[in-house]
Design a protein around this motif. Structure first.
Motif, PDB file in Angstrom:
ATOM      1  N   UNK A 119     -34.722 -24.063 -51.879  1.00 15.31           N
ATOM      2  CA  UNK A 119     -35.663 -24.148 -50.803  1.00 15.31           C
ATOM      3  C   UNK A 119     -34.683 -24.129 -49.416  1.00 15.31           C
ATOM      4  N   UNK A 120     -33.346 -23.818 -49.546  1.00 14.19           N
ATOM      5  CA  UNK A 120     -32.481 -24.060 -48.447  1.00 14.19           C
ATOM      6  C   UNK A 120     -32.259 -22.760 -47.887  1.00 14.19           C
ATOM      7  N   UNK A 121     -32.037 -22.479 -46.418  1.00 12.41           N
ATOM      8  CA  UNK A 121     -31.797 -21.139 -46.106  1.00 12.41           C
ATOM      9  C   UNK A 121     -30.440 -21.479 -45.352  1.00 12.41           C
ATOM     10  N   UNK A 122     -29.423 -20.788 -45.695  1.00  5.64           N
ATOM     11  CA  UNK A 122     -27.948 -21.034 -45.445  1.00  5.64           C
ATOM     12  C   UNK A 122     -27.510 -20.104 -44.442  1.00  5.64           C
ATOM     13  N   UNK A 123     -27.415 -20.167 -43.262  1.00  6.40           N
ATOM     14  CA  UNK A 123     -27.011 -19.015 -42.230  1.00  6.40           C
ATOM     15  C   UNK A 123     -25.476 -18.746 -42.509  1.00  6.40           C
ATOM     16  N   UNK A 124     -25.049 -17.540 -42.619  1.00  7.67           N
ATOM     17  CA  UNK A 124     -23.524 -17.340 -42.636  1.00  7.67           C
ATOM     18  C   UNK A 124     -23.140 -16.448 -41.316  1.00  7.67           C
ATOM     19  N   UNK A 125     -22.502 -17.376 -40.294  1.00 10.05           N
ATOM     20  CA  UNK A 125     -22.249 -16.352 -39.237  1.00 10.05           C
ATOM     21  C   UNK A 125     -20.740 -16.093 -38.927  1.00 10.05           C
ATOM     22  N   UNK A 144     -31.912 -19.099 -49.796  1.00  8.36           N
ATOM     23  CA  UNK A 144     -31.432 -18.050 -49.302  1.00  8.36           C
ATOM     24  C   UNK A 144     -30.059 -18.139 -48.729  1.00  8.36           C
ATOM     25  N   UNK A 145     -29.236 -16.892 -48.701  1.00  6.39           N
ATOM     26  CA  UNK A 145     -27.820 -16.750 -47.961  1.00  6.39           C
ATOM     27  C   UNK A 145     -28.198 -15.790 -46.879  1.00  6.39           C
ATOM     28  N   UNK A 146     -28.140 -16.356 -45.701  1.00  6.14           N
ATOM     29  CA  UNK A 146     -28.628 -15.194 -44.591  1.00  6.14           C
ATOM     30  C   UNK A 146     -27.312 -14.930 -43.843  1.00  6.14           C
ATOM     31  N   UNK A 147     -26.955 -13.641 -43.952  1.00  6.78           N
ATOM     32  CA  UNK A 147     -25.531 -13.274 -43.241  1.00  6.78           C
ATOM     33  C   UNK A 147     -25.988 -12.522 -42.045  1.00  6.78           C
ATOM     34  N   UNK A 148     -25.363 -13.021 -40.802  1.00 10.91           N
ATOM     35  CA  UNK A 148     -25.766 -12.393 -39.530  1.00 10.91           C
ATOM     36  C   UNK A 148     -24.693 -12.598 -38.508  1.00 10.91           C
ATOM     37  N   UNK A 149     -24.816 -11.757 -37.498  1.00  8.59           N
ATOM     38  CA  UNK A 149     -23.802 -12.031 -36.345  1.00  8.59           C
ATOM     39  C   UNK A 149     -24.723 -12.555 -35.475  1.00  8.59           C
ATOM     40  N   UNK A 172     -30.292 -19.996 -35.420  1.00  8.63           N
ATOM     41  CA  UNK A 172     -30.754 -20.806 -34.873  1.00  8.63           C
ATOM     42  C   UNK A 172     -32.318 -21.201 -35.530  1.00  8.63           C
ATOM     43  N   UNK A 173     -32.933 -19.941 -35.497  1.00  9.59           N
ATOM     44  CA  UNK A 173     -34.327 -19.813 -35.717  1.00  9.59           C
ATOM     45  C   UNK A 173     -34.570 -20.198 -37.239  1.00  9.59           C
ATOM     46  N   UNK A 174     -34.003 -19.755 -38.109  1.00 13.55           N
ATOM     47  CA  UNK A 174     -34.293 -19.588 -39.551  1.00 13.55           C
ATOM     48  C   UNK A 174     -33.349 -20.457 -40.656  1.00 13.55           C
ATOM     49  N   UNK A 175     -32.243 -21.042 -39.870  1.00 13.64           N
ATOM     50  CA  UNK A 175     -31.510 -21.572 -41.326  1.00 13.64           C
ATOM     51  C   UNK A 175     -31.557 -22.977 -41.061  1.00 13.64           C
ATOM     52  N   UNK A 176     -31.404 -23.806 -42.357  1.00 17.34           N
ATOM     53  CA  UNK A 176     -31.381 -25.065 -42.260  1.00 17.34           C
ATOM     54  C   UNK A 176     -29.983 -25.537 -42.055  1.00 17.34           C
ATOM     55  N   UNK A 177     -29.073 -24.935 -42.478  1.00 19.43           N
ATOM     56  CA  UNK A 177     -27.503 -24.921 -42.514  1.00 19.43           C
ATOM     57  C   UNK A 177     -26.695 -23.689 -41.740  1.00 19.43           C
ATOM     58  N   UNK A 178     -25.747 -24.048 -41.274  1.00 24.32           N
ATOM     59  CA  UNK A 178     -24.756 -22.736 -41.085  1.00 24.32           C
ATOM     60  C   UNK A 178     -23.578 -23.002 -41.050  1.00 24.32           C
ATOM     61  N   UNK A 179     -22.934 -21.872 -41.822  1.00 23.43           N
ATOM     62  CA  UNK A 179     -21.318 -21.838 -41.976  1.00 23.43           C
ATOM     63  C   UNK A 179     -20.758 -20.846 -41.227  1.00 23.43           C
ATOM     64  N   UNK A 196     -28.188 -26.945 -38.916  1.00 19.03           N
ATOM     65  CA  UNK A 196     -28.199 -25.953 -37.777  1.00 19.03           C
ATOM     66  C   UNK A 196     -28.121 -27.003 -36.449  1.00 19.03           C
ATOM     67  N   UNK A 197     -29.055 -27.778 -36.344  1.00 20.76           N
ATOM     68  CA  UNK A 197     -29.158 -28.635 -35.213  1.00 20.76           C
ATOM     69  C   UNK A 197     -27.812 -29.212 -34.672  1.00 20.76           C
ATOM     70  N   UNK A 198     -27.184 -29.840 -35.640  1.00 24.78           N
ATOM     71  CA  UNK A 198     -26.032 -30.720 -35.170  1.00 24.78           C
ATOM     72  C   UNK A 198     -25.016 -29.628 -34.706  1.00 24.78           C
ATOM     73  N   UNK A 199     -24.862 -28.459 -35.422  1.00 20.37           N
ATOM     74  CA  UNK A 199     -23.806 -27.443 -35.111  1.00 20.37           C
ATOM     75  C   UNK A 199     -24.043 -26.897 -33.778  1.00 20.37           C
ATOM     76  N   UNK A 200     -25.417 -26.769 -33.281  1.00 21.65           N
ATOM     77  CA  UNK A 200     -25.775 -26.251 -32.017  1.00 21.65           C
ATOM     78  C   UNK A 200     -25.524 -27.278 -30.881  1.00 21.65           C
TER      79      UNK A 200
END
Ligand code: SF4
Ligand code: SF4
Length: 690
Positions: free
Chosen positions: A38-44, A212-217, A223-230, A243-247
């Motif tokens: 259930x986690x969305x992981x953003x990869x930026x 989900x692994x969500x790749x984006x630039x 910021x709007x969709x992921x629970x965590x960001x790498x 995500x919140x902590x990273x921003x």
């Protein structure tokens, strides 16, 4: 979602290399991450960061010269790297699905949408043909496609890009996979369509508890969709956090640099300037021995150049690869650059420089032989349909709008690259003829343009020196020697080394090429600079410095800028005034510092609501537009926005052109709803945290 559950995907110490003529280059180095149910992981990351290679490695879609050199990828406790092609076929599409950036190239152009969905279903389920066809229509309903039976019966080219992307999401979710890999799935979409696709993604992933692994630039999207960001940089994972902590508190100087390179919604150039990151990402052939970010990092010290920092865990749930994270975490040091100053803004609005009066750009669409024989009236594209606008001296007017809004056609009509078919344009009280070739040198030197893609604007066979010398010789009749001296000054002004005069465009990075294009445009000291999406093709860290450069040169040259962009955050940051366009018409004209205040034109209201904010603490009213922007061949009657307007009044919007109204705060709005009523019914779309 508790992090104690078993990961759906676990990447351990992964290194991926590509065999090239110059040996092996490692596009991903020692990357580890885990994605839970259930986690969305953003990869930026920017170009060259390795984010797409990582996604391809997870899909086992690496190209023939790519290989996993080290590490493991485990999916639901099974070793993905150990699977045979037959085993992978059972996993692909059924347990792991990919949503690519370009849906059109992934859909089969010769098979109808419904059949493609049914085929995917039958590959992975026991459904018979009839059941699969019925379920295909249900899937289209699930992704909120109106009239799904009709869409199922269409070929991919017969539906819009936004709808194609919904079909791809429907296809990816059709087998209820455990893991979705999304590679920049909304990058090619307009902002209102992107917002609708992201809403859909959020709802479906939440409902089905898909990982989900969500790749984006795009930091706003992440910021709007992921629970965590790498965050990836030069093939390494440099930071990873909720995500919140990273921003809220980035611990890696690169993450800080990235966040400070994109304007937060409402950020203005005269309040908080964009920082940007000097330099560029290192080549993967020759990665430094120490920290990969050392040559761009404002906090680099000796150890950074000698020793590669380890990936540490400063607090539970966060990881960072930096020698100096303890000092950053405690607040002793800060990676924000102190050398970028706010831009002074003066009010010159009282002196008009450019005046557009009822400007039209209409052109006929090619007729078929049958149409000609039948003497059918040619169809007409109304790219710009009666625009009145005045721009003051030394001001920056931003024009925003989605594809098909007419903003680029308007800029080209001003510069003369397309001949307007109606109306008048005056610059410095001189009437500009429609065609470029009828404008004399004295007119040409007053206005210049910077295009989105410097590759198309710069001759690859000429040296930078030759490119920059031309405007001095051709427009200002300078001698070659005088021109050469000015070329040296220009290069200094755009912060490129003097030896670049001998280089040719293919030897420069994207940001450097755009600097050359900007230098050329400013060479003749124009009064009006048109900038048509000048930073859209650049990585965000480079965008910021190019935007700041445009501003500095504008101030130094006392010129006026018409800045065209689809990116509202960037336009709001840079502009003094903003014009919002839709289907060849202006909808609203406002001072930039009033953009986020009520009242709004209903289209502006929806646009602002759709913009992805690179800040998870920003809250927005959710206003979504139905359908796609209509064709400029068939502009709706009355108000051109009436087919999609969430505040549609009825017949008056269909039958009568709206009046221009002026709100108490000076905004000009093209709508039948009285501004007093708009102020009553509208709330601020974007809520900034105090
Ligand atoms: S290790 Fe040094 S150079 Fe690298 S990010 Fe940290 S402070 Fe900067
Ligand atoms: S005129 Fe009517 S359709 Fe147009 S924006 Fe106003 S309310 Fe909407």
């Amino acid at each position: 979602m508790s992090d104690k559950t078993a990961p759906v995907l676990a990447i351990q110490d992964l290194t991926v290399g590509y065999q090239t003529r110059n040996g092996i280059i490692e596009a991903v180095r020692d990357v580890s991450l885990e994605i839970r149910k259930g986690q969305t992981y953003g990869l930026v990351g920017e170009s060259g960061s390795g984010k797409s290679t990582l996604a391809l490695a997870v899909m086992r879609y690496l190209s023939a010269n790519g290989e996993v050199r080290k590490g493991s990828i485990t999916f639901n406790d099974r070793d993905l790297l150990d699977m045979s092609t037959n085993e992978l076929r059972q996993v692909w599409g059924k347990e792991i699905s990919l949503v690519p950036q370009d849906p059109f190239s992934s859909l089969n152009p010769s098979i109808k949408i419904g059949e493609q969905l049914a085929e995917a279903l039958r590959q992975h389920t026991n459904l018979n043909a009839g059941e699969a066809a019925t379920q295909s229509v249900d899937l289209l309903k699930d992704v909120r496609i109106a009239d799904p039976e009709n869409v199922a019966d269409k070929y991919p080219h017969q539906i819009s890009g936004g709808m194609q992307q919904r079909v791809m999401i429907a296809m990816a979710l059709s087998t209820e996979p455990n893991l979705l890999v999304l590679d920049e799935p909304t990058t090619a979409l307009d902002v209102t369509t992107e917002a609708a696709v992201l809403d859909l993604f959020r709802e479906l992933v939440y409902e089905r508890q898909t990982s989900a692994l969500y790749v984006t630039h795009n930091l706003g999207v992440v910021a709007g969709i992921s629970d965590r960001v790498a965050v990836l940089y030069a093939s390494e994972l440099v930071e990873d956090a909720p995500t919140k902590d990273l921003f809220a508190q980035p611990l890696h100087p690169y993450t800080r640099g990235l966040l400070d390179s994109v304007p937060r919604l409402g950020q203005r150039k005269d309040e908080r300037p964009l920082q940007g990151i000097p330099g560029s990402i290192p080549g993967l052939q020759q990665l430094p021995t120490g920290c990969v970010y050392a040559d761009r990092c404002p906090l680099a010290i000796d150890i950074c150049f000698d020793e590669r920092p380890p990936l540490d865990t400063p607090v539970e749930g966060r990881r960072v690869r930096c020698h100096r994270w303890p000092e950053i975490l405690s607040g002793e040091i800060d990676a924000r650059r102190a050398d970028v100053e706010a831009i002074a803004v003066e009010d010159y609005s009282s002196q008009p420089l450019l005046d557009l009066d009822d400007v039209e750009v209409h052109y006929p669409v090619g007729q078929s032989l049958v149409d000609t024989v039948r003497r059918e009236e040619p169809q007409v594209v109304k790219a710009v349909d009666g625009v009145d606008l005045t721009v003051g001296t030394r001001r920056t007017l931003g024009i925003v709008g989605e594809s098909g809004s007419g903003k680029t056609s308007l800029a080209r009509a001003i510069i003369g690259l397309v001949a307007r078919t109606g109306g008048e344009i005056e610059l410095l009280d001189m009437a500009l003829p429609p065609e470029l070739n009828t404008r004399g040198k004295d007119v040409l030197r007053h206005l210049q343009i910077v295009f989105q893609n410097p590759d198309e604007a710069l001759n690859p066979y000429m040296t930078v020196g030759e490119i920059l010398r031309r405007p001095f010789v051709n427009l200002l009749d300078e001698s070659r020697q005088a021109a050469d001296e000015k070329v040296a000054e220009l290069l200094q002004a755009v912060r490129l080394p003097a030896e670049y005069t001998e280089r040719r465009p293919p030897q420069l990075s994207g940001g450097e090429k755009q600097r050359v294009a900007i230098a050329r445009a400013f060479a003749a000291n124009p009064d009006l600079m048109l900038a048509d999406e000048p930073v859209s093709a650049l990585d965000v860290s480079v965008q910021a410095s190019v935007l700041n450069l445009l501003n500095e040169l504008q101030i130094e040259n006392a010129s006026t800028t018409l800045f065209i962009s689809h990116d509202i955050g960037v336009v709001a940051y840079l502009s003094d005034e903003i014009a919002v366009m839709y289907l060849g018409n202006l909808m609203e004209v406002t001072d930039a510092d009033q953009l986020f205040d009520v009242p709004y034109h209903p289209y502006t209201e929806a646009l602002l609501s759709a913009v992805p904010a690179p800040d998870p603490s920003v809250k927005k009213e959710r206003i979504r537009l139905e359908g796609d922007i209509p064709s400029a061949i068939d502009v709706p009657t009355g108000c051109p926005f009436h087919t999609r307007c969430p505040r549609f009044l009825g017949d008056v919007c269909v039958d009568e052109k709206p009046p221009w109204q002026t709100a108490p705060n000076g905004k000009r709005i093209y709508c039948h709803i009285p501004v007093e009523e708009l102020m009553d019914i509208q709330k601020p779309v974007v809520k900034f945290e105090e």
